[in-house]
Design a protein around this motif. Structure first.
Motif, mmCIF file in Angstrom:
data_model
loop_
_atom_site.group_PDB
_atom_site.id
_atom_site.type_symbol
_atom_site.label_atom_id
_atom_site.label_comp_id
_atom_site.label_asym_id
_atom_site.label_seq_id
_atom_site.Cartn_x
_atom_site.Cartn_y
_atom_site.Cartn_z
ATOM 1 N N GLY A 118 0.796 -1.220 0.000
ATOM 2 C CA GLY A 118 0.000 0.000 0.000
ATOM 3 C C GLY A 118 0.828 1.269 0.000
ATOM 4 N N GLN A 119 2.129 1.163 -0.240
ATOM 5 C CA GLN A 119 3.015 2.327 -0.243
ATOM 6 C C GLN A 119 3.276 2.796 -1.671
ATOM 7 N N SER A 120 3.519 4.087 -1.829
ATOM 8 C CA SER A 120 3.755 4.661 -3.145
ATOM 9 C C SER A 120 5.029 4.081 -3.767
ATOM 10 N N SER A 121 4.962 3.849 -5.061
ATOM 11 C CA SER A 121 6.118 3.305 -5.775
ATOM 12 C C SER A 121 6.841 4.363 -6.604
ATOM 13 N N VAL A 122 6.345 5.606 -6.597
ATOM 14 C CA VAL A 122 6.870 6.636 -7.494
ATOM 15 C C VAL A 122 8.361 6.883 -7.271
ATOM 16 N N ARG A 123 8.758 7.160 -6.039
ATOM 17 C CA ARG A 123 10.153 7.502 -5.777
ATOM 18 C C ARG A 123 11.079 6.339 -6.109
ATOM 19 N N LEU A 124 10.664 5.123 -5.771
ATOM 20 C CA LEU A 124 11.529 3.974 -6.017
ATOM 21 C C LEU A 124 11.693 3.731 -7.521
ATOM 22 N N VAL A 125 10.638 3.890 -8.301
ATOM 23 C CA VAL A 125 10.742 3.719 -9.754
ATOM 24 C C VAL A 125 11.660 4.792 -10.338
ATOM 25 N N ILE A 126 11.577 6.009 -9.825
ATOM 26 C CA ILE A 126 12.475 7.082 -10.276
ATOM 27 C C ILE A 126 13.929 6.698 -10.008
ATOM 28 N N PHE A 127 14.199 6.185 -8.823
ATOM 29 C CA PHE A 127 15.569 5.771 -8.493
ATOM 30 C C PHE A 127 16.015 4.592 -9.348
ATOM 31 N N GLU A 128 15.083 3.726 -9.714
ATOM 32 C CA GLU A 128 15.427 2.616 -10.607
ATOM 33 C C GLU A 128 15.768 3.120 -12.006
ATOM 34 N N ALA A 129 15.086 4.172 -12.459
ATOM 35 C CA ALA A 129 15.432 4.772 -13.750
ATOM 36 C C ALA A 129 16.845 5.352 -13.696
ATOM 37 N N LEU A 130 17.161 6.048 -12.612
ATOM 38 C CA LEU A 130 18.519 6.575 -12.434
ATOM 39 C C LEU A 130 19.534 5.434 -12.370
ATOM 40 N N ALA A 131 19.155 4.338 -11.702
ATOM 41 C CA ALA A 131 20.053 3.190 -11.578
ATOM 42 C C ALA A 131 20.302 2.533 -12.931
ATOM 43 N N ALA A 132 19.260 2.458 -13.763
ATOM 44 C CA ALA A 132 19.412 1.848 -15.087
ATOM 45 C C ALA A 132 20.379 2.657 -15.943
#
Length: 366
Positions: A118-132
């Motif tokens: 139930g937690q937002s995934s926005v910040r983590l997906v952004i960091f995954e884009a930076l990681a990629a």
């Protein structure tokens, strides 16, 4: 299609509509190029993307990613631990299976983690884009621009990786530190008693098809491999194709056409020809990537320089910053599917661009 449905499509697919509008303008500017439009689309990239979409959608529908997310909740001590694990996974995967494939693995897993907690995934997906973008810059096979520059430079795989290693090391360390600071120690808690049933046959098929598909793409057989997957899912699992993000494929096709038409304009080509000096080349590669994405930027600038290292540093760093800087950014936010996420993306990616540009300049010219 009713007017209401058409208006909803326009609202939902703003990027595709904008790219289509730009195409119409470019056709008016250079009408002689209209007949060349089909050849401007990189069929191998579209086929590879389509195949990855098929396999990722199948994984998601099978419940396998949901199961993996549930296991991550069981073993992660906190949100910070989960974030560090997923960011590190994305960095490592991007080094060897390209930044796009890394995101097709990490983002759906993150979305399933979000559904369970139930937690937002926005910040983590952004960091995954930076990681990629960070992980992929190390190796010649990490992203399309590196593959292109590796082939044109004539250097060995090892020589290319050694040249890129200092930048990759500094940016990876900075990204992991930022991840540690950006995510709390709060423990992950599942909001569901059961993670849901798993379609084992679909999960097994998707996992078994991944390696041969990636091998075929790497060998230059992306189009026949993509068509083979399309036929297989059409015969055995039509539900996967029904859930496919066809609009994303349209966006990529339009990007190839628009960006290549733009780079081919005489005025643009004349400007590019004066950017061969290393300092200018570095700055131009970063700035041009912001406008037309780093793959077309590499293709546009390569004929005007023999300094492949400076160009590679510039276009890889140019993947940070504005959303069009890297196609991986578009994939990450598209898979996320959350309205307004681009604003949050730029709050993190623009500072990342500034810091990465400073690091790259210091490593090249300091």
């Amino acid at each position: 299609m009713s007017f209401t449905a058409f208006a909803a499509f326009i609202q939902r697919e703003k990027l595709a509509v904008g790219l289509l509008a730009l195409l119409l303008v470019l056709c008016l500017i250079a009408p002689d190029q209209i007949t060349h439009i089909p050849g401007l689309i990189d069929a191998r990239t579209i086929a590879a993307l389509g195949g990855l979409l098929c396999l990722t959608t199948a994984l998601d529908l099978s419940g396998g990613l949901r199961w993996a997310a549930a296991r991550l909740i069981d073993h992660a001590a906190s949100q910070r631990t989960a974030a560090l694990a997923l960011v590190a996974l994305t960095v490592i995967a991007a080094m060897f299976v390209t930044n796009d494939v890394a995101l097709f693995i990490a983002v759906p897993l993150t979305l399933n983690l979000s559904r369970l907690t139930g937690q937002s995934s926005v910040r983590l997906v952004i960091f995954e884009a930076l990681a990629a973008n960070t992980g992929s810059l190390l190796t010649p096979i990490g992203n399309p621009q590196n593959l292109f520059l590796w082939q044109t430079s004539g250097v060995s795989f090892a020589a290319f990786a050694v040249a890129m290693a200092p930048l990759a090391a500094v940016l990876t360390a900075g990204l992991l530190l930022a991840t540690w600071l950006a995510f709390p120690v709060r423990r992950l808690q599942s909001h569901e008693v059961e993670a849901g049933r798993t379609d084992r046959s679909l999960l097994t098929a998707a996992l078994l098809l991944y390696p041969p598909f990636l091998i075929a793409v790497n060998a230059g057989w992306a189009v026949p491999a993509g068509l083979a997957l399309l036929v297989l899912f059409l015969i055995f699992r039509t539900g996967v194709l029904a859930r496919l993000d066809w609009a994303l494929l349209l966006v990529f096709a339009l990007m190839f056409v628009d960006l290549r038409l733009l780079a081919g304009l005489p005025t643009v080509s004349h400007v590019l020809s004066g950017l061969g000096e290393p300092h200018r080349l570095y700055g131009a590669a970063i700035l041009l990537s912001q406008l037309i994405s780093n793959v077309p930027a590499a293709i546009a600038l390569e004929p005007f320089t023999h300094d492949w290292k400076t160009l590679s540093y510039g276009v890889n760093i140019g993947g940070f910053g504005l959303l069009p800087g890297s196609l991986a950014n578009l994939i990450a936010l598209r898979l996320l599917g959350q309205k307004g996420a681009w604003r949050s993306f730029h709050l993190w990616s623009i500072p990342a661009l500034i810091l990465a540009a400073a690091v790259g300049y210091w490593l090249l010219f300091g």
